[in-house]
Design an enzyme around this catalytic site. Structure first.
Site, PDB file in Angstrom:
ATOM      1  N   HIS A 124       0.816  -1.223   0.000  1.00 42.65           N
ATOM      2  CA  HIS A 124       0.000   0.000   0.000  1.00 42.65           C
ATOM      3  C   HIS A 124       0.844   1.266   0.000  1.00 42.65           C
ATOM      4  O   HIS A 124       0.400   2.317   0.454  1.00 42.65           O
ATOM      5  CB  HIS A 124      -0.966  -0.011   1.195  1.00 42.65           C
ATOM      6  CG  HIS A 124      -1.981  -1.110   1.132  1.00 42.65           C
ATOM      7  ND1 HIS A 124      -2.704  -1.550   2.224  1.00 42.65           N
ATOM      8  CD2 HIS A 124      -2.409  -1.866   0.084  1.00 42.65           C
ATOM      9  CE1 HIS A 124      -3.524  -2.532   1.858  1.00 42.65           C
ATOM     10  NE2 HIS A 124      -3.361  -2.751   0.569  1.00 42.65           N
ATOM     11  N   PRO A 219      -4.866  -9.938  18.667  1.00 42.97           N
ATOM     12  CA  PRO A 219      -5.620 -10.020  19.926  1.00 42.97           C
ATOM     13  C   PRO A 219      -7.103 -10.284  19.700  1.00 42.97           C
ATOM     14  O   PRO A 219      -7.805 -10.724  20.612  1.00 42.97           O
ATOM     15  CB  PRO A 219      -5.427  -8.641  20.569  1.00 42.97           C
ATOM     16  CG  PRO A 219      -4.521  -7.860  19.705  1.00 42.97           C
ATOM     17  CD  PRO A 219      -4.281  -8.609  18.431  1.00 42.97           C
TER      18      PRO A 219
HETATM   19  C1  BJW Z   1      -2.972  -6.112  16.724  1.00 40.58           C
HETATM   20  C2  BJW Z   1      -2.424  -5.404  17.790  1.00 40.58           C
HETATM   21  C3  BJW Z   1      -1.212  -5.895  18.309  1.00 40.58           C
HETATM   22  C4  BJW Z   1      -4.230  -4.392  17.216  1.00 40.58           C
HETATM   23  N1  BJW Z   1      -0.666  -6.995  17.792  1.00 40.58           N
HETATM   24  N2  BJW Z   1      -2.406  -7.197  16.234  1.00 40.58           N
HETATM   25  C5  BJW Z   1     -13.060  -7.939  -2.767  1.00 40.58           C
HETATM   26  C6  BJW Z   1     -14.121  -7.950  -1.884  1.00 40.58           C
HETATM   27  C7  BJW Z   1     -14.594  -6.773  -1.306  1.00 40.58           C
HETATM   28  C8  BJW Z   1     -14.008  -5.545  -1.600  1.00 40.58           C
HETATM   29  C9  BJW Z   1     -12.960  -5.527  -2.475  1.00 40.58           C
HETATM   30  C10 BJW Z   1     -12.500  -6.704  -3.042  1.00 40.58           C
HETATM   31  N3  BJW Z   1     -11.435  -6.381  -3.834  1.00 40.58           N
HETATM   32  C11 BJW Z   1     -11.243  -5.054  -3.770  1.00 40.58           C
HETATM   33  C12 BJW Z   1     -12.156  -4.496  -2.956  1.00 40.58           C
HETATM   34  C13 BJW Z   1     -12.293  -3.044  -2.625  1.00 40.58           C
HETATM   35  C14 BJW Z   1     -11.331  -2.576  -1.580  1.00 40.58           C
HETATM   36  C15 BJW Z   1     -11.577  -3.370  -0.298  1.00 40.58           C
HETATM   37  O1  BJW Z   1     -10.905  -4.317   0.031  1.00 40.58           O
HETATM   38  N4  BJW Z   1     -12.568  -2.930   0.484  1.00 40.58           N
HETATM   39  C16 BJW Z   1     -12.921  -3.599   1.742  1.00 40.58           C
HETATM   40  C17 BJW Z   1     -12.750  -2.639   2.910  1.00 40.58           C
HETATM   41  C18 BJW Z   1     -14.323  -4.097   1.630  1.00 40.58           C
HETATM   42  N5  BJW Z   1      -9.937  -2.722  -2.032  1.00 40.58           N
HETATM   43  C19 BJW Z   1      -9.361  -1.791  -2.778  1.00 40.58           C
HETATM   44  O2  BJW Z   1      -9.976  -0.790  -3.139  1.00 40.58           O
HETATM   45  C20 BJW Z   1      -7.937  -2.016  -3.216  1.00 40.58           C
HETATM   46  N6  BJW Z   1      -7.816  -1.741  -4.612  1.00 40.58           N
HETATM   47  C21 BJW Z   1      -8.359  -2.513  -5.551  1.00 40.58           C
HETATM   48  O3  BJW Z   1      -8.929  -3.554  -5.309  1.00 40.58           O
HETATM   49  O4  BJW Z   1      -8.204  -2.001  -6.813  1.00 40.58           O
HETATM   50  C22 BJW Z   1      -8.807  -2.683  -7.921  1.00 40.58           C
HETATM   51  C23 BJW Z   1      -8.229  -2.051  -9.164  1.00 40.58           C
HETATM   52  C24 BJW Z   1      -7.595  -2.866 -10.082  1.00 40.58           C
HETATM   53  C25 BJW Z   1      -7.051  -2.274 -11.238  1.00 40.58           C
HETATM   54  C26 BJW Z   1      -7.137  -0.900 -11.434  1.00 40.58           C
HETATM   55  C27 BJW Z   1      -7.756  -0.087 -10.502  1.00 40.58           C
HETATM   56  C28 BJW Z   1      -8.297  -0.671  -9.348  1.00 40.58           C
HETATM   57  C29 BJW Z   1      -6.983  -1.027  -2.564  1.00 40.58           C
HETATM   58  C30 BJW Z   1      -6.893  -1.187  -1.108  1.00 40.58           C
HETATM   59  C31 BJW Z   1      -5.992  -0.073  -0.535  1.00 40.58           C
HETATM   60  C32 BJW Z   1      -6.053  -0.029   0.972  1.00 40.58           C
HETATM   61  N7  BJW Z   1      -5.428   1.168   1.419  1.00 40.58           N
HETATM   62  C33 BJW Z   1      -5.384   1.448   2.859  1.00 40.58           C
HETATM   63  C34 BJW Z   1      -4.980   2.929   3.083  1.00 40.58           C
HETATM   64  C35 BJW Z   1      -3.486   3.131   2.887  1.00 40.58           C
HETATM   65  C36 BJW Z   1      -3.094   4.525   3.214  1.00 40.58           C
HETATM   66  C37 BJW Z   1      -3.351   4.886   4.670  1.00 40.58           C
HETATM   67  O5  BJW Z   1      -2.760   4.275   5.588  1.00 40.58           O
HETATM   68  O6  BJW Z   1      -4.114   5.817   4.910  1.00 40.58           O
HETATM   69  O7  BJW Z   1      -4.478   0.557   3.500  1.00 40.58           O
HETATM   70  S1  BJW Z   1      -6.929   1.103   3.696  1.00 40.58           S
HETATM   71  C38 BJW Z   1      -6.231   0.459   5.152  1.00 40.58           C
HETATM   72  O8  BJW Z   1      -6.575  -0.918   5.309  1.00 40.58           O
HETATM   73  C39 BJW Z   1      -4.709   0.513   4.947  1.00 40.58           C
HETATM   74  C40 BJW Z   1      -4.281  -0.795   5.514  1.00 40.58           C
HETATM   75  O9  BJW Z   1      -3.020  -1.168   4.991  1.00 40.58           O
HETATM   76  C41 BJW Z   1      -5.397  -1.715   5.128  1.00 40.58           C
HETATM   77  C42 BJW Z   1      -5.496  -2.958   5.948  1.00 40.58           C
HETATM   78  O10 BJW Z   1      -5.752  -2.658   7.276  1.00 40.58           O
HETATM   79  P1  BJW Z   1      -5.027  -3.490   8.421  1.00 40.58           P
HETATM   80  O11 BJW Z   1      -3.567  -3.333   8.290  1.00 40.58           O
HETATM   81  O12 BJW Z   1      -5.572  -4.850   8.455  1.00 40.58           O
HETATM   82  O13 BJW Z   1      -5.427  -2.627   9.723  1.00 40.58           O
HETATM   83  P2  BJW Z   1      -6.760  -2.635  10.573  1.00 40.58           P
HETATM   84  O14 BJW Z   1      -6.771  -1.360  11.344  1.00 40.58           O
HETATM   85  O15 BJW Z   1      -7.930  -2.960   9.755  1.00 40.58           O
HETATM   86  O16 BJW Z   1      -6.564  -3.847  11.573  1.00 40.58           O
HETATM   87  C43 BJW Z   1      -5.574  -3.875  12.576  1.00 40.58           C
HETATM   88  C44 BJW Z   1      -5.596  -5.239  13.206  1.00 40.58           C
HETATM   89  O17 BJW Z   1      -4.557  -5.279  14.165  1.00 40.58           O
HETATM   90  C45 BJW Z   1      -6.896  -5.552  13.965  1.00 40.58           C
HETATM   91  O18 BJW Z   1      -7.348  -6.831  13.589  1.00 40.58           O
HETATM   92  C46 BJW Z   1      -6.474  -5.540  15.437  1.00 40.58           C
HETATM   93  O19 BJW Z   1      -7.187  -6.473  16.239  1.00 40.58           O
HETATM   94  C47 BJW Z   1      -5.035  -5.924  15.330  1.00 40.58           C
HETATM   95  N8  BJW Z   1      -4.171  -5.474  16.433  1.00 40.58           N
HETATM   96  N9  BJW Z   1      -3.269  -4.352  18.125  1.00 40.58           N
HETATM   97  C48 BJW Z   1      -1.301  -7.641  16.784  1.00 40.58           C
HETATM   98  N10 BJW Z   1      -0.612  -5.257  19.374  1.00 40.58           N
END
Ligand code: BJW
Ligand code: ZN
Length: 250
Positions: A124, A219
Site C-alpha cells: 500500500h 488479539p
Molecule cells: C494487533 C495489535 C497488536 C491491534 N498486535 N495485532 C473484494 C471484496 C470486497 C471488496 C474488495 C474486493 N477487492 C477489492 C475491494 C475493494 C477494496 C476493499 O478491500 N474494500 C474492503 C474494505 C471491503 N480494495 C481496494 O480498493 C484495493 N484496490 C483494488 O482492489 O483495486 C482494484 C483495481 C484494479 C485495477 C485498477 C484499478 C483498481 C486497494 C486497497 C488499498 C487499501 N489502502 C489502505 C490505506 C493506505 C493509506 C493509509 O494508511 O491511509 O491501507 S486502507 C487500510 O486498510 C490501509 C491498511 O493497509 C489496510 C489494511 O488494514 P489493516 O492493516 O488490516 O489494519 P486494521 O486497522 O484494519 O486492523 C488492525 C488489526 O490489528 C486488527 O485486527 C487488530 O485487532 C489488530 N491489532 N493491536 C497484533 N498489538
C-alpha cells in the site's frame, strides 16, 4: 496459547519457504494507531475509510494532504517494537540457512525496514514518497511538515502521498511478488491485520489453498481465524519474540 506457539514454532523451524503478511496491528505497540482505530484530536470527526480515497483528495486536497503529512511526521518519531525486530531476526536466521522469507506489508510506516528487514514488499505504498497528481513526479520527503497544503509540484500540480487508496490498483510488481510468495510458501504468517481489505486479504487464502499452514497473531478474531492452523490471540510484540525463542532459542 502455549501449545499453539510451541507447535507453530516447531513448524517454523523447518519451513523452507515462509511468507509473512503484516498489517497495522504490528505497529500498534510502536504507538501508531491502527487503521480502524477511531481517530483522535483534530481528526476525531473523520472516518479514515472516507479520507483514504482518491475522491476525498479530489474534493478536499488540503484536508487529506494535511492528514497524511501529520501521520508522516508522527511515524518518523516512532521506533520498531519487538514484533518488527523478531521478524527481522527470522529473516536473517532462515535466509542464512538457505530458506526463503518474504516479508509483505500493508503498512505505510516503513518500520520493518528500520528494524532491518530486507526486500520488504510494500503493498500500500508509504508515507514518505509523494507524487504529483498531474505529472507523476515522485520526491522522497524526509524533512519537517510541509508549509502549504496540498504541497505543490514545480509543474503547478497538487502532490499526494504515495499510498494506495481504496479503488486504486496495488503496485503491479509488488503484488505479483506477494502472490508468488503466498502460492509457493509452506508456512504463511498473518500478523496484526484485520484481513478485510482486498486484494491483500486474499493472499492468506491463496497460501492455504496451495497447501501452506497458516499462523495468525492478533488479539481479536478475524474472518480468517477459523481457516488457519494456529490462531494465537495476543499482541505481536509479545507473541513473535516468544515464537522466535521457542523456534530458534533466540
Ligand atoms: C494487533 C495489535 C497488536 C491491534 N498486535 N495485532 C473484494 C471484496 C470486497 C471488496 C474488495 C474486493 N477487492 C477489492 C475491494 C475493494 C477494496 C476493499 O478491500 N474494500 C474492503 C474494505 C471491503 N480494495 C481496494 O480498493 C484495493 N484496490 C483494488 O482492489 O483495486 C482494484 C483495481 C484494479 C485495477 C485498477 C484499478 C483498481 C486497494 C486497497 C488499498 C487499501 N489502502 C489502505 C490505506 C493506505 C493509506 C493509509 O494508511 O491511509 O491501507 S486502507 C487500510 O486498510 C490501509 C491498511 O493497509 C489496510 C489494511 O488494514 P489493516 O492493516 O488490516 O489494519 P486494521 O486497522 O484494519 O486492523 C488492525 C488489526 O490489528 C486488527 O485486527 C487488530 O485487532 C489488530 N491489532 N493491536 C497484533 N498489538
Ligand atoms: Zn507535477
Amino acid at each position: 496459547m502455549d501449545d499453539s506457539v510451541h507447535e507453530a514454532a516447531a513448524f517454523l523451524r523447518t519451513a523452507q519457504r515462509i511468507a509473512v503478511l503484516t498489517g497495522a496491528g504490528i505497529s500498534a505497540e510502536s504507538g501508531i494507531p491502527t487503521f480502524r482505530d477511531a481517530l483522535s484530536g483534530h481528526w476525531a470527526n473523520f472516518d479514515p475509510q472516507k479520507l483514504a480515497t482518491p475522491q476525498a483528495f479530489a474534493r478536499d486536497p488540503e484536508l487529506v494532504s494535511r492528514w497524511y503529512d501529520q501521520r508522516r511526521c508522527e511515524c518518523a518519531l516512532c521506533r520498531p517494537n519487538p514484533g518488527h525486530e523478531a521478524l527481522a531476526r527470522l529473516q536473517k536466521i532462515a535466509t542464512a540457512e538457505g530458506r526463503e522469507v518474504a516479508l509483505i506489508t500493508q503498512n505505510v510506516d516503513r518500520l520493518h525496514q528500520t528494524a532491518g528487514s530486507a526486500d520488504v514488499i510494500e503493498l500500500h505504498g508509504n508515507l514518505w514518497v509523494w507524487r504529483c497528481a498531474d505529472c507523476g513526479k515522485e520526491i522522497e520527503e524526509k524533512g519537517p511538515a510541509f508549509s502549504e497544503y496540498p504541497p505543490r509540484c514545480a509543474c503547478g500540480g497538487n502532490r499526494r502521498p504515495g499510498v494506495v487508496w481504496f479503488g486504486e490498483a496495488l503496485p503491479l510488481a509488488g503484488f505479483a511478488a506477494a502472490q508468488k510468495a503466498a502460492k509457493r510458501c509452506d508456512m504463511f504468517l498473518s500478523i496484526g491485520t484485520s484481513s478485510v481489505v482486498y486484494p491483500a486479504a486474499g493472499l492468506i487464502e491463496s497460501a492455504i489453498t496451495a497447501g501452506a499452514k497458516a499462523l495468525e497473531v492478533n488479539p481479536e478474531a478475524t474472518p480468517m481465524s477459523h481457516e488457519v492452523e494456529w490462531s494465537i490471540r495476543g499482541k505481536s510484540g509479545q507473541v513473535l519474540p516468544r515464537l522466535m525463542r521457542d523456534a530458534f532459542g533466540d
